[in-house]
Design a protein around this motif. Structure first.
Motif, PDB file in Angstrom:
ATOM      1  N   ARG A 107     -10.962  -1.162  -6.319  1.00 50.84           N
ATOM      2  CA  ARG A 107     -11.312  -1.176  -4.569  1.00 50.84           C
ATOM      3  C   ARG A 107     -10.507   0.515  -4.172  1.00 50.84           C
ATOM      4  O   ARG A 107      -9.315   0.422  -4.306  1.00 50.84           O
ATOM      5  CB  ARG A 107     -10.482  -2.009  -3.830  1.00 50.84           C
TER       6      ARG A 107
ATOM      7  N   HIS B 264      -7.452  -8.690   4.758  1.00 50.63           N
ATOM      8  CA  HIS B 264      -5.908  -8.734   5.021  1.00 50.63           C
ATOM      9  C   HIS B 264      -5.800  -7.733   6.167  1.00 50.63           C
ATOM     10  O   HIS B 264      -4.810  -7.562   6.811  1.00 50.63           O
ATOM     11  CB  HIS B 264      -5.084  -8.140   3.766  1.00 50.63           C
ATOM     12  N   ASP B 265      -6.775  -7.077   6.687  1.00 51.58           N
ATOM     13  CA  ASP B 265      -6.722  -5.974   7.532  1.00 51.58           C
ATOM     14  C   ASP B 265      -7.260  -6.698   9.175  1.00 51.58           C
ATOM     15  O   ASP B 265      -7.975  -7.740   9.059  1.00 51.58           O
ATOM     16  CB  ASP B 265      -7.499  -4.669   7.343  1.00 51.58           C
TER      17      ASP B 265
ATOM     18  N   ALA C 267      -9.099   3.537   1.642  1.00 54.72           N
ATOM     19  CA  ALA C 267      -8.986   4.504   2.467  1.00 54.72           C
ATOM     20  C   ALA C 267      -9.931   5.465   2.234  1.00 54.72           C
ATOM     21  O   ALA C 267      -9.283   6.951   2.314  1.00 54.72           O
ATOM     22  CB  ALA C 267      -7.577   4.727   2.851  1.00 54.72           C
TER      23      ALA C 267
ATOM     24  N   PHE D  46      -2.252   4.147  13.211  1.00 56.24           N
ATOM     25  CA  PHE D  46      -1.384   3.110  13.546  1.00 56.24           C
ATOM     26  C   PHE D  46      -0.554   3.621  14.695  1.00 56.24           C
ATOM     27  O   PHE D  46       0.710   3.839  14.563  1.00 56.24           O
ATOM     28  CB  PHE D  46      -0.498   2.636  12.362  1.00 56.24           C
TER      29      PHE D  46
ATOM     30  N   GLN E 260       3.980   6.863   4.026  1.00 53.23           N
ATOM     31  CA  GLN E 260       2.653   6.892   2.858  1.00 53.23           C
ATOM     32  C   GLN E 260       2.320   8.394   3.032  1.00 53.23           C
ATOM     33  O   GLN E 260       1.681   8.818   4.157  1.00 53.23           O
ATOM     34  CB  GLN E 260       1.497   5.995   3.398  1.00 53.23           C
TER      35      GLN E 260
ATOM     36  N   PHE F 217      -1.189   7.116   7.594  1.00 55.07           N
ATOM     37  CA  PHE F 217      -0.933   5.719   7.710  1.00 55.07           C
ATOM     38  C   PHE F 217       0.386   5.876   8.481  1.00 55.07           C
ATOM     39  O   PHE F 217       0.910   5.957   9.451  1.00 55.07           O
ATOM     40  CB  PHE F 217      -1.342   4.935   6.806  1.00 55.07           C
TER      41      PHE F 217
ATOM     42  N   ARG G 108      -1.165  -7.845  11.617  1.00 55.33           N
ATOM     43  CA  ARG G 108      -1.991  -8.082  10.561  1.00 55.33           C
ATOM     44  C   ARG G 108      -1.334  -9.407   9.756  1.00 55.33           C
ATOM     45  O   ARG G 108      -1.896 -10.091   8.925  1.00 55.33           O
ATOM     46  CB  ARG G 108      -2.226  -7.144   9.675  1.00 55.33           C
TER      47      ARG G 108
ATOM     48  N   GLU H   5     -13.734   1.407   0.426  1.00 53.10           N
ATOM     49  CA  GLU H   5     -13.197   0.664   1.726  1.00 53.10           C
ATOM     50  C   GLU H   5     -13.307   1.786   2.677  1.00 53.10           C
ATOM     51  O   GLU H   5     -12.427   2.396   2.598  1.00 53.10           O
ATOM     52  CB  GLU H   5     -11.796   0.500   1.415  1.00 53.10           C
TER      53      GLU H   5
ATOM     54  N   TYR I 282       0.813  -1.248   0.017  1.00 54.43           N
ATOM     55  CA  TYR I 282      -0.119   0.008  -0.011  1.00 54.43           C
ATOM     56  C   TYR I 282       0.886   1.184   0.007  1.00 54.43           C
ATOM     57  O   TYR I 282       0.185   2.185   0.188  1.00 54.43           O
ATOM     58  CB  TYR I 282      -1.093   0.009   1.126  1.00 54.43           C
TER      59      TYR I 282
HETATM   60  C1  GLC Z   1      -6.258   0.552   3.521  1.00 57.13           C
HETATM   61  C2  GLC Z   1      -5.641  -0.927   3.697  1.00 57.13           C
HETATM   62  C3  GLC Z   1      -4.522  -1.106   4.600  1.00 57.13           C
HETATM   63  C4  GLC Z   1      -3.721  -0.202   4.609  1.00 57.13           C
HETATM   64  C5  GLC Z   1      -4.344   1.323   4.708  1.00 57.13           C
HETATM   65  C6  GLC Z   1      -3.140   2.214   4.219  1.00 57.13           C
HETATM   66  O1  GLC Z   1      -6.945   0.514   4.942  1.00 57.13           O
HETATM   67  O2  GLC Z   1      -6.730  -1.911   3.427  1.00 57.13           O
HETATM   68  O3  GLC Z   1      -4.080  -2.396   4.551  1.00 57.13           O
HETATM   69  O4  GLC Z   1      -2.755  -0.313   5.600  1.00 57.13           O
HETATM   70  O5  GLC Z   1      -5.170   1.462   3.419  1.00 57.13           O
HETATM   71  O6  GLC Z   1      -2.909   2.137   2.806  1.00 57.13           O
END
Ligand code: GLC
Ligand code: GLC
Length: 652
Positions: A295, A403-404, A298, A239, A265, A261, A528, A339, A157
Motif C-alpha cells: 500500500r 483507519h482514516d 500518501a 492536520f 514525520q 503530516f 480517528r 492511497e 506511520y
Molecule cells: C496516510 C495514512 C494516514 C497517515 C498519513 C501519514 O494517509 O493513511 O493514517 O496519517 O498517511 O502517514
C-alpha cells in the motif's frame, strides 16, 4: 551536441552495467535456480522493463552530473534484492508472471487491521488465520507494524526502521512466517510502504540532526522561513488542528523541516536520487518478507515544486512508475495499491499496470455515505457513470471505512450536473455525520476542523455512521433493523460494483465507536482513534445466540463474500449502470464471459418500485433469480424493493 537518443543510451548504459550484474549472480548463494537460469530470467526482465526504467530515471534525475552513478547503483540494488529473494517468492514471481491479473479475481476479499488492537501480536495473529478463512478474506492488510517512534507515531506511520518490526508485536522473522502461512491458505499479505516520510527518529533523520550533510540532503530543510513561506502560499494543511502550516522548526538543527503530516514525520527529498535508491532498497526488502501487495502511502505528496500545491505532480507519477519498474525486475510477484485521497480526476492518474495496479476508491466510499444520508442516488450515479471505469489489468479497492477519516472528495462538476451545490452539500454531510442534523441516524465526530476555511472531515466506525449506535442506544428495534439492512445493502454494493471489497476488521461485527481514545493523551487530539476499536474476541460467542445483531451483520458479510466468490460475473470491473427512473435506487449490470449479474439496491427506508421492463432492453432473459433469497422475478413486472433491499439477480 548530438540529440539525446534515449533508446540508444538505455542500451549503452545496460551494456556497461551488465557485467556487474553477472558478477552479482556469480557471487550469489541463490540455490533454486542455476546461474544460467538466473541470467536468463534477469535478461528477459531487463529486455522487457529496462528501457522504461531508464527513461523514468532519466526524466527524474538525468540532469544530475553523476546520473550514471545512480543509475548503476539503483540497478544493482534491485539485482541484489532479487538475488536474496527467498525460494518461495521466486516461485510466487513465476506464478504471478504467468497470471498477472490475479488481483482481478472475484475471489479477492480484503480486510485490514492493527495487529495490536486485533490480536496483540503477530504470533497470536497467526492463530487467527482460521478466523480470516472462515470470514472469507483472501487479502489481509496489517497496518504499519514497523519499529516506530515512541509516543505518538500516527498509528505507526512515523517509522524508525523499515526493516524491523515493533518489538511489542514480534520480529521480522515472525512477519516472514506469517506471510508464508497466509500464502499457504490463499491469503495475500498487504503492508504499507510509507515512502513520503520517515519519523524524526529514523537513522537518516538522526544523522541529519547530527549535521551530516549527506543525510541533511535526504530531507527538505531551510535555515529560515523565506522558502517555506513561499511554498506555503500554495499548500493545503492536512492536520490543521494539530499544527498549522507544513514546516516544523528544529531547535537542534536550527532549521525548518518539511513535515506535511505531523511535526515528527519528515518528508523525504526525492529530488535527491540517493533518496530514491535508499527507499527502493527498503521497498525491496519489504517485498522479500513475502508481502504481495504494497500500500503506497500518501502518494500525492511525494514530489515538491515551488509555486504548485505540491500534490499530484507529474514527477510523483514518474517516481512511482520507477518503483514499479524496479519491482517488475526484482519482485514481479508484488503489486502496488495507491492511497491517493484526492480529487477523483487525480485518483485515477495513479492507476495503471505500470504505476499502481490497484487503488482505494475514495470517491465511491464518500458517495455511498452521501447516498444513504440523502436517500438519493443521483450524485452516485452521475459519478459512477463516468468514473468507475478503469483500464484493463487494474482494479479498485472498494471500502466504506478504513483507519482514516472520511473526506467528501467528490467532484464539484458532478454535483452541479445533478443540481447540487457542492459546498453546501459538504456542509450538510458534515453535519449529518457528526450528529448535528435533525433526524440523522449517524453517530460520528469531526476530524481536523479547519477554523480558517471551515473544512472538516468525519470520524466514526462503519456501524456508528450507518445508524447502529444510535438505534441500539435507544433500544429501538425498528431502527436497529433498518441499520442492519442498510449495512447489508452497502456491503452488497461494495462486493459487486467492480473491484476488491475491503473491510476494516471489526466492521464484520458492526463494532461501534470507541470513545476511550479521549482518555489517552497520545490519542486524544486525533479523533480517528474513535474508529479503531480493539477486537473483543468474546464476540464470537454471539454466533451461538439465536438472535443477535452482531451475529446477523457477521453472517450477512460472510454470505456476501461467499456469493461474490461464486459469481464469475464479478471478475474484473466492467460495470454498466442500468436505466432506472427511481431516484432512490441503484441498478447495474456486471458481466464476464457469458456470466451476468444484475444488482438492484434500495438506498432508502421506504419501499421503492422498480420497473424491470427497462432491463429487457439489455437483452436479459425473462426470468431472473436473486442469489440470496432464490426468489424469481420476471422482467415483465414492476417490483417493489423493500427498505434497503439488495438483490443480486442471475438469469434463471
Ligand atoms: C496516510 C495514512 C494516514 C497517515 C498519513 C501519514 O494517509 O493513511 O493514517 O496519517 O498517511 O502517514
Ligand atoms: C489527507 C490525505 C490522505 C491522508 C489523510 C489522513 O486526506 O490526502 O493521504 O490519509 O489526510 O487524514
Amino acid at each position: 551536441m548530438p540529440e539525446f537518443d534515449p533508446d540508444y543510451e538505455a542500451k549503452r548504459s545496460l551494456t556497461r552495467i551488465r557485467p556487474k550484474i553477472l558478477e552479482r549472480i556469480e557471487q550469489s548463494s541463490q540455490s533454486l535456480l542455476s546461474d544460467e537460469q538466473l541470467i536468463e530470467t534477469i535478461d528477459a526482465r531487463l529486455s522487457e522493463h529496462w528501457s522504461r526504467l531508464f527513461g523514468l530515471l532519466y526524466r527524474l534525475y538525468g540532469e544530475h552530473y553523476d546520473f550514471f552513478f545512480y543509475l548503476e547503483n539503483i540497478t544493482l540494488t534491485a539485482v541484489d534484492c532479487w538475488l536474496s529473494r527467498p525460494d518461495e517468492l521466486y516461485q510466487l514471481d513465476i506464478r504471478r508472471e504467468n497470471d498477472p491479473g490475479w488481483y482481478l479475481s472475484e475471489r479477492m476479499v480484503g480486510g485490514s487491521l492493527y495487529v495490536d488492537l486485533f490480536s496483540d501480536d503477530l504470533n497470536t495473529l497467526r492463530d487467527r488465520i482460521p478466523y480470516f478463512k472462515d470470514l472469507g478474506l483472501t487479502y489481509v492488510h496489517l497496518m504499519p507494524l514497523f519499529a516506530a517512534r515512541s509516543g505518538n507515531n500516527d498509528g505507526g506511520y512515523a517509522i524508525n526502521d523499515y526493516r524491523s518490526v515493533d518489538p511489542d508485536l514480534g520480529t521480522i522473522e515472525d512477519l516472514r512466517g506469517l506471510a508464508s502461512d497466509f500464502r499457504k491458505v490463499g491469503i495475500s499479505l498487504v503492508l504499507d510502504f510509507v515512502f513520503n516520510h520517515t519519523s524524526d527518529e529514523h537513522a537518516w533523520a538522526i544523522k541529519a540532526q547530527e549535521g551530516d550533510r549527506e543525510f541533511e540532503n535526504y530531507f527538505h530543510t531551510y535555515p529560515d522561513r523565506t522558502i517555506p513561506a513561499k511554498y506555503e502560499a500554495n499548500l493545503r494543511e492536512i492536520f490543521p488542528t494539530i499544527r498549522r502550516g507544513n514546516f516544523t522548526w528544529h531547535e537542534g538543527m536550527q532549521r525548518w523541516i518539511w513535515t506535511t503530516f505531523n511535526s515528527f514525520q519528515w518528508d523525504l527529498k526525492y529530488s535527491n536520487p540517493e533518496v530514491f535508491r535508499a527507499m527502493a532498497a527498503e521497498m525491496l526488502f519489504l517485498a522479500n518478507t513475502g508481502v504481495e501487495i504494497l500500500r503506497l502511502d500518501a502518494v500525492a505528496f511525494v514530489w515538491k515544486q515551488m509555486g504548485t500545491s505540491c500534490e499530484n505532480l507529474p514527477e510523483a507519477h514518474l517516481l512511482i512508475q520507477a518503483f514499479n519498474a524496479l519491482c517488475r525486475i526484482a519482485a514481479p510477484g508484488l503489486v502496488f495499491k495507491s492511497e491517493a485521497i484526492v480529487h477523483p480526476d487525480e485518483v485515477v492518474r495513479y492507476i495503471s499496470r505500470e504505476e499502481c495496479q490497484i487503488s482505494y476508491n475514495p470517491t465511491l466510499m464518500a458517495l455511498l455515505w452521501e447516498s444513504i444520508a440523502t436517500r438519493e442516488t443521483k450524485l452516485l450515479k452521475q459519478s459512477l457513470g463516468h468514473r468507475q471505469y478503469l483500464n484493463a489489468g487494474t482494479s479498485w479497492v472498494n471500502y466504506l471505512r478504513g483507519h482514516d477519516d472520511i473526506g467528501w472528495s467528490f467532484d464539484n462538476g458532478d454535483a452541479w450536473a445533478v443540481g447540487i451545490n457542492p459546498d453546501d452539500h459538504r456542509n450538510f454531510l458534515n453535519k449529518f455525520y457528526t450528529g448535528r442534523f435533525a433526524g440523522t441516524f449517524a453517530a460520528g465526530v469531526p476530524f481536523q476542523h479547519n477554523e480558517t476555511n471551515g473544512d472538516m472531515r468525519v470520524s466514526g466506525t462503519m456501524a456508528s455512521l450507518a445508524g447502529l449506535e444510535k438505534a441500539t442506544d435507544r433500544g429501538d428495534k425498528a431502527l436497529t433493523e433498518l441499520a442492519v439492512q442498510r449495512i447489508r445493502m452497502l456491503y452488497g454494493v461494495l462486493c459487486s460494483i467492480g473491484g476488491i471489497p475491503l473491510i476494516f476488521l471489526g466492521e464484520e461485527w458492526g463494532l461501534i465507536n470507541d470513545y476511550a481514545y479521549k482518555e489517552d493523551p497520545e490519542k486524544e487530539a486525533d479523533s480517528r482513534w474513535i474508529h479503531r476499536p480493539r477486537m473483543v474476541w468474546s464476540i464470537l460467542k454471539e454466533l451461538k445466540k439465536k438472535r443477535s445483531v452482531n451475529k446477523r451483520i457477521f453472517l450477512n458479510l460472510q454470505l456476501l463474500f461467499k456469493e461474490r466468490k461464486a459469481s464469475p460475473a464479478l471478475t474484473g470491473s466492467h460495470m454498466r449502470l442500468l436505466p432506472c427512473d427511481n431516484p432512490h435506487t441503484l441498478s447495474y449490470l456486471r458481466w464476464h464471459d457469458s456470466n451476468i449479474l444484475v444488482v438492484l439496491a434500495n438506498f432508502s427506508e421506504q419501499p421503492q418500485k422498480v420497473d424491470l421492463r427497462s432491463l429487457r432492453t439489455e437483452g436479459l432473459a425473462h426470468y431472473l433469480k436473486d442469489v440470496f433469497s432464490q426468489s424469481t422475478y420476471s422482467t415483465n413486472d414492476t417490483i417493489t424493493l423493500e427498505p434497503y433491499a439488495l438483490l443480486w439477480l442471475q438469469e434463471d
